[in-house]
Design a protein around this motif. Structure first.
Motif, short mmCIF file in Angstrom:
data_model
loop_
_atom_site.label_atom_id
_atom_site.label_comp_id
_atom_site.label_asym_id
_atom_site.label_seq_id
_atom_site.Cartn_x
_atom_site.Cartn_y
_atom_site.Cartn_z
N PRO A 272 -48.86 -67.06 -13.47
CA PRO A 272 -47.51 -66.46 -13.59
C PRO A 272 -46.44 -67.56 -13.63
O PRO A 272 -46.50 -68.51 -12.87
CB PRO A 272 -47.39 -65.62 -12.31
N ILE A 273 -45.48 -67.39 -14.51
CA ILE A 273 -44.41 -68.37 -14.62
C ILE A 273 -43.58 -68.41 -13.34
O ILE A 273 -42.99 -69.45 -12.98
CB ILE A 273 -43.51 -68.07 -15.84
N ALA A 274 -43.55 -67.31 -12.59
CA ALA A 274 -42.74 -67.23 -11.36
C ALA A 274 -43.23 -68.21 -10.31
O ALA A 274 -42.47 -68.62 -9.42
CB ALA A 274 -42.76 -65.81 -10.81
N THR A 275 -44.52 -68.61 -10.40
CA THR A 275 -45.05 -69.57 -9.42
C THR A 275 -44.77 -71.01 -9.82
O THR A 275 -44.98 -71.92 -9.01
CB THR A 275 -46.57 -69.38 -9.26
N LEU A 276 -44.29 -71.24 -11.04
CA LEU A 276 -44.08 -72.60 -11.54
C LEU A 276 -42.61 -72.94 -11.79
O LEU A 276 -42.24 -74.09 -11.87
CB LEU A 276 -44.85 -72.79 -12.87
N MET A 277 -41.78 -71.92 -11.88
CA MET A 277 -40.37 -72.13 -12.23
C MET A 277 -39.59 -72.78 -11.10
O MET A 277 -40.00 -72.75 -9.93
CB MET A 277 -39.72 -70.79 -12.58
N THR A 278 -38.46 -73.38 -11.48
CA THR A 278 -37.49 -73.86 -10.49
C THR A 278 -36.62 -72.67 -10.09
O THR A 278 -35.97 -72.05 -10.95
CB THR A 278 -36.61 -74.98 -11.09
N LYS A 279 -36.62 -72.35 -8.80
CA LYS A 279 -35.96 -71.12 -8.37
C LYS A 279 -34.45 -71.25 -8.18
O LYS A 279 -33.74 -70.25 -8.14
CB LYS A 279 -36.61 -70.63 -7.07
N THR A 280 -33.97 -72.47 -8.04
CA THR A 280 -32.51 -72.67 -7.87
C THR A 280 -32.02 -73.69 -8.90
O THR A 280 -31.61 -74.81 -8.54
CB THR A 280 -32.18 -73.14 -6.44
N PRO A 281 -32.07 -73.35 -10.17
CA PRO A 281 -31.66 -74.31 -11.20
C PRO A 281 -30.15 -74.49 -11.27
O PRO A 281 -29.39 -73.65 -10.78
CB PRO A 281 -32.17 -73.66 -12.49
N ARG A 282 -29.74 -75.59 -11.86
CA ARG A 282 -28.32 -75.82 -12.11
C ARG A 282 -27.85 -74.86 -13.21
O ARG A 282 -28.54 -74.66 -14.21
CB ARG A 282 -28.07 -77.26 -12.57
N THR A 283 -26.67 -74.28 -13.01
CA THR A 283 -26.11 -73.37 -14.00
C THR A 283 -24.65 -73.73 -14.26
O THR A 283 -24.07 -74.56 -13.54
CB THR A 283 -26.18 -71.91 -13.52
N ILE A 284 -24.08 -73.08 -15.25
CA ILE A 284 -22.68 -73.33 -15.57
C ILE A 284 -22.06 -72.05 -16.14
O ILE A 284 -22.78 -71.20 -16.68
CB ILE A 284 -22.53 -74.51 -16.57
N SER A 285 -20.76 -71.93 -16.03
CA SER A 285 -20.04 -70.76 -16.55
C SER A 285 -19.62 -71.01 -17.99
O SER A 285 -19.34 -72.15 -18.38
CB SER A 285 -18.81 -70.48 -15.68
N GLU A 286 -19.53 -69.94 -18.76
CA GLU A 286 -19.08 -70.09 -20.15
C GLU A 286 -17.61 -70.48 -20.24
O GLU A 286 -17.16 -70.96 -21.28
CB GLU A 286 -19.33 -68.81 -20.94
#
Length: 329
Positions: A272-286
């Protein structure tokens, strides 16, 4: 008896001498930044129309540059050639305009010819000359003395120190007016939209991001294999992992993939991708500036960002190549 040829020219010494002379000229002029300078700024700041810069010959070139500097720093201005003004271009000057006239001698015929017309029209005249007792200086509401001790030209013919002094005085006026207006970097960018500063201060994330169906997303129950297919299709080097309402749950990137492939126990089809993903990634607003995305990527050594709204719903994505194409970096 030996005959010697002409001495080899010392170009560097000549160049340094010019700098020395012009530096002394500027020192002489800066000592005259006084009440007349302040009065000139007050008149220019109060102009209801535009500042019209005029001058002949080398003074004309300086006047044209001063007009361009004014215009790009919040003081509407343009250049009018005095010769053309006498043949119709006077119609470009309205009674709401202030005229900034440049002449080292203060006796340039083409300028003096315009004075009666400007006076009848009610234009305020600010003069910049090298002779305070000249006709142009006497007729002006304010005179700025830019006389210099000597030209850098050894023949004392080519305008050198005098044009440097006039140019510096024009810059001083422009900057003083800029500060008085509270002109900001954002204001500057609006008049330079094609320049690098304009792009840095005016371009927002929404202008460069991928949106809609071009945003790579997979559901939380997707497998690694399904995530890789989505990443290959959208070609952004990552995919967001979202719930049914597109809220961001995590992020999986090319870097994550390289680290995952180092583990021989990973089953690409079933993990499952949920076990490999970064759970708190950097994001930005439009609504953020594009330059902020570049700074965020550089600070955290990442190449892509997910764009989210106020409820952390995925609305877009971008990578470093998008910023390069937009010439933000």
């Amino acid at each position: 008896m030996s005959v010697t040829g002409p001495a080899k020219p010392n170009f560097a010494a000549s160049g340094r001498r010019v700098f020395d002379i012009e530096i002394e000229a500027l020192r002489a002029v800066v000592a005259r930044i006084d009440g007349d300078f302040s009065r000139a700024c007050t008149l220019l700041l109060a102009t209801r129309g535009r500042v019209v810069c005029v001058g002949m010959g080398k003074s004309g070139h300086v006047a044209r540059k001063i007009a361009a500097t004014f215009a790009s720093t919040g003081t509407p201005a343009f250049f009018v050639h005095p010769g053309e003004a006498a043949h119709g271009d006077l119609g470009m000057i309205t009674d709401a305009d202030t005229v900034l006239a440049l002449s080292n001698s203060g006796e340039t015929d083409e300028l003096l010819m315009l004075l009666p017309v400007l006076a009848r029209q009610g234009n305020v005249l600010v003069a910049m000359t090298g002779r305070p007792d000249s006709t142009l200086a006497r007729e002006a509401a304010v005179h700025l003395d830019v006389s210099v001790p000597a030209e850098a030209c050894p023949l004392d013919l080519a305008p050198t120190s005098s044009t440097t002094a006039a140019l510096a005085m024009g810059d001083a006026l422009a900057v003083a007016l800029l500060e008085a207006r509270g002109f900001t970097a954002e204001d500057f960018a609006r008049s330079h939209p094609a320049g690098s500063l304009g792009r840095r201060l005016l371009l927002h994330i929404r202008d460069v991001m991928h949106g809609g169906d071009s945003v790579p997303t997979v559901p939380a129950d997707a497998t690694l294999g399904e995530a890789l297919v989505e990443m290959s299709r959208k070609r952004l080097g990552m995919t967001a992992v979202v719930d049914g309402e597109r809220h961001l749950l995590g992020l999986f990137t090319d870097g994550d993939l390289r680290r995952t492939l180092d583990d021989d126990g990973i089953d690409v089809r079933a993990t499952p991708i949920a076990t490999l993903m970064t759970k708190t990634p950097r994001t930005i607003s439009e609504d953020a500036l594009a330059i902020e995305a570049a700074q965020l990527m550089e600070a955290h050594k990442i190449n892509a960002l997910v764009v989210v709204d106020g409820k952390r719903r995925v609305v877009g994505a971008l990578n470093i190549h998008d910023l390069l194409r937009a010439r933000v970096v």
